[in-house]
Design an enzyme around this catalytic site. Sequence first.
Site, short mmCIF file in Angstrom:
data_model
loop_
_atom_site.label_atom_id
_atom_site.label_comp_id
_atom_site.label_asym_id
_atom_site.label_seq_id
_atom_site.Cartn_x
_atom_site.Cartn_y
_atom_site.Cartn_z
N SER A 70 0.81 -1.22 0.00
CA SER A 70 0.00 0.00 0.00
C SER A 70 0.84 1.27 0.00
CB SER A 70 -0.96 -0.01 1.19
OG SER A 70 -0.25 -0.17 2.40
N HIS A 99 -5.20 -3.15 -2.95
CA HIS A 99 -4.83 -2.25 -4.06
C HIS A 99 -4.68 -2.99 -5.38
CE1 HIS A 99 -4.13 1.10 -1.30
NE2 HIS A 99 -3.71 0.17 -0.46
N LYS A 158 -11.53 0.87 -2.30
CA LYS A 158 -10.53 1.54 -3.12
C LYS A 158 -10.99 1.57 -4.58
CE LYS A 158 -7.47 1.21 0.61
NZ LYS A 158 -6.73 0.34 1.50
C1 LIG Z 1 -6.81 0.13 2.91
C2 LIG Z 1 -6.27 -1.20 3.23
C3 LIG Z 1 -6.98 -2.07 4.07
C4 LIG Z 1 -8.20 -1.64 4.82
O1 LIG Z 1 -9.34 -1.66 4.03
P1 LIG Z 1 -10.59 -0.73 4.46
O2 LIG Z 1 -11.71 -1.26 3.67
O3 LIG Z 1 -10.21 0.66 4.13
O4 LIG Z 1 -10.77 -0.92 5.94
C5 LIG Z 1 -6.49 -3.34 4.23
N1 LIG Z 1 -5.35 -3.74 3.64
C6 LIG Z 1 -4.64 -2.93 2.84
C7 LIG Z 1 -3.40 -3.44 2.20
C8 LIG Z 1 -5.07 -1.63 2.61
O5 LIG Z 1 -4.35 -0.81 1.86
#
Ligand SMILES: *Cc1c(COP(=O)(O)O)cnc(C)c1O
Length: 388
Positions: free
Chosen positions: A182, A210, A240
């Site tokens: 991330s 991602h 995302k």
């Molecule tokens: C953003 C993210 C999460 C969390 O997901 P949310 O739906 O925002 O709680 C989990 N793992 C990774 C790698 C992320 O980048």
Amino acid sequence: MGSLDDMARAKLADLESRRLRRRFVETDRRAGAYVERGGRTLVSFCCNDYLNLGHDPRVIKAAQQALEVAGAGSGASRLVTGNHSLFRELEGRLARLKQADDCVVFGSGYLANLGIIPTLMQAGDLILADELSHACLLAGTHLSGAKTFRFRHNDLDHLKTLLEEHRGQARHCLIVTDGVFSMDGDLAPVNEMAELAKAHDAWFMTDDAHGIGVLGEGRGSSFLQSEKAAVSLQMGTLSKAIGSYGGYLCASQPVIDLIRTRARTLIYSTGLPPASVAASIAALDIIEAEPDYAKRPVEKARRFTRALNLAEAQSPIVPLVLGEPEVALKASTFLEEQGFLVTAIRPPTVPEGTARLRFTFTAQHKDADIDRLADLVRSHVLTRAAAE
Ligand SMILES: *Cc1c(COP(=O)(O)O)cnc(C)c1O
């Protein structure tokens, strides 16, 4: 006195002195890659809505329709009355996209990891996690009570050594990693890791927050090579590239059945609002119908890395490591003055000494904006960072 407020003030003052205090800044997102902040419109290079689907009229319409019929909230845990029929549709769609037997949707990606890992792993088991894994993978790992080691980032040899040393003493073993990292934007070698896992009788889980929507024709990081990587637990988020909210796990039928009946963050938390579920389904429709659109965020990121002679982007995320928090904050402020929103990322989100700008690229970024941003980074950020 030791009062609660004194404790809070002392902690804040310490963070402030190290430039590590964080604050909310009111930011209203608009269609495309724009945001409004402090009365100005900025081009955002730090949203994870990679396909700009959060504002897509088709997604908004689907959410509106669900909102009007089903209401604003879901009313209860999914095991009580919160399991709107849209959930089954979304889970079926995700399972198909990921080529898994079935899928279960959680309230968020964070909740998914806190629920999945402790359901599968306990004391007496072994977890091996990439050292740069997302905070919620590590939190789920911690909560499980299993013995945990972190292997060096993307280091297959280190992972192999840990398996050889520790696998024998454990009942079950789970390897976990981000599919796309991330804060670094690089990819885990998932096909090779899956083979290592198999050879050592370990299970393999990827967090593809991602990857879904933008890699492997939208299917994610298990689908980058001609043969699908053998990832038995494909986890990710709908928050995302899917542009909505929620988390998911795609896996075999018995695993999903177990999670549905035992994962505490699913059982003891209210189901997602039906409008969010409907929005995710509409977003998946678009991703499946327009695979070329899903490629655009990485293409945009590559335009930027080419312009700056950086290592070619492997995902929509491009980091520029600057070192101390102060340097990253200054660079971010400078870019904001120029009309670009690029948040500085500081410890503990990233390791000490690696504060950075994290650029994210979306399908609808204009090439002219990317080029101007690259020029500013070259002429102001890189030269100053080199001088300090
Ligand atoms: C953003 C993210 C999460 C969390 O997901 P949310 O739906 O925002 O709680 C989990 N793992 C990774 C790698 C992320 O980048």
